[in-house]
Design a protein around this motif. Sequence first.
Motif, PDB file in Angstrom:
ATOM      1  N   ILE A   1       6.020  13.675   6.134  1.00 51.71           N
ATOM      2  CA  ILE A   1       7.021  14.054   7.142  1.00 51.71           C
ATOM      3  C   ILE A   1       6.751  13.361   8.481  1.00 51.71           C
ATOM      4  O   ILE A   1       7.626  12.645   8.996  1.00 51.71           O
TER       5      ILE A   1
ATOM      6  N   PHE B   1      10.450  22.028   8.653  1.00 50.17           N
ATOM      7  CA  PHE B   1       9.930  21.894   7.299  1.00 50.17           C
ATOM      8  C   PHE B   1       8.891  22.991   7.042  1.00 50.17           C
ATOM      9  O   PHE B   1       8.042  23.246   7.903  1.00 50.17           O
TER      10      PHE B   1
ATOM     11  N   PRO C   1      10.784  15.961   0.947  1.00 46.86           N
ATOM     12  CA  PRO C   1      10.681  16.019   2.412  1.00 46.86           C
ATOM     13  C   PRO C   1      10.941  14.666   3.056  1.00 46.86           C
ATOM     14  O   PRO C   1      11.529  14.580   4.143  1.00 46.86           O
TER      15      PRO C   1
END
Length: 345
Positions: free
Chosen positions: A44, A102, A180
């Motif tokens: 991420i 997230f 992700p």
Amino acid sequence: MVYAGLDNPDNGAASASGKRRRRTVRDIGVVLFEGFSLLTAGVIPEVFQVANEICVARSRGDVLYDVRFYSADGGNVACSSSINVWTYACDARNAIGFDALFIVGGEGAQNAARDERVVGWLREVLPLSEVVKPIGEGRLLLEAAGVVSSGQSHSPNGWPPNPAGIADDDVHEDADRYEPAKTALMLVKRDLGIDVAREAVGRLSLNGSPIVASVLSDSSTPTRAEKVRASARWLKENCGRPISVSEAVRVAAMSERNFLRCFKQEIGVTPSEFLLRTRLEMTSRLLAETDSPIDRIAKRCGWINGDRLAKIFRKRMGLTPSEYRLRTRGSVPSDVSELKGPLTT
């Protein structure tokens, strides 16, 4: 080093008049807990960090991403591999909304879902956040906060309103890493354009994933022909790996039946035949232009081993790889579209 934060790239860009203008900042939150999966969390900040670097290199005055990690107490949190990551505390009294939040997975998710500090903070920030992405076991934290995934899918260029902006995971063995990344790249594509998203994918070597490949479409509503051509490019770029046609179906985001029919109409052969011919072309070039052992060439071209290569090569070319190498050194056709014979699986 602060990943994808304002302490890294300059948060202003010079305009034509020489004055500096403020860049828009996108706030990205990542929820961690003891025993979280570094595999899911690490990609991420990498995506947003690379996007920031590309913006700075191009002297663009667009958005920058500020990624921050959060946990119950703040401070260092150890992942399942015992690597520590510094975090901010989940403080419901000072809750803020995020452009994207997230929630990672991992073996510690069940304990985190019972921690009222994290759950209470989530109840405050979720209504304020534009996009929420649970990853794997991260769904347990959403459920504890009284929120369930809507199952709604997102278009590459737009995001649904809250609280339905909860992105749903695809069921795939690589989903924990690539889902992700896909969500992060969708934001980058929306904010900075497809060229930046593509460059980020290339820098991070994510272009081998069909999950990620689906983001890199030029249009939010590509035609069937465009989807098929994109899948054909993906097959050609990844033919050296043990890929399958089912992965190309995911790249095209079509039903398997429609994909097979449209692929034959657009390309002229079936996906399996296209992949086989692409591998034969690559194999032919390596046999003619290098001294690499047959087994090594077989693995490099996606044949798994030399025996499988020899069997298919003899059936299609009428001679063994070694014989082909001796006969065609320095003279290799640009393609193998003229090759005939039944498809060998």
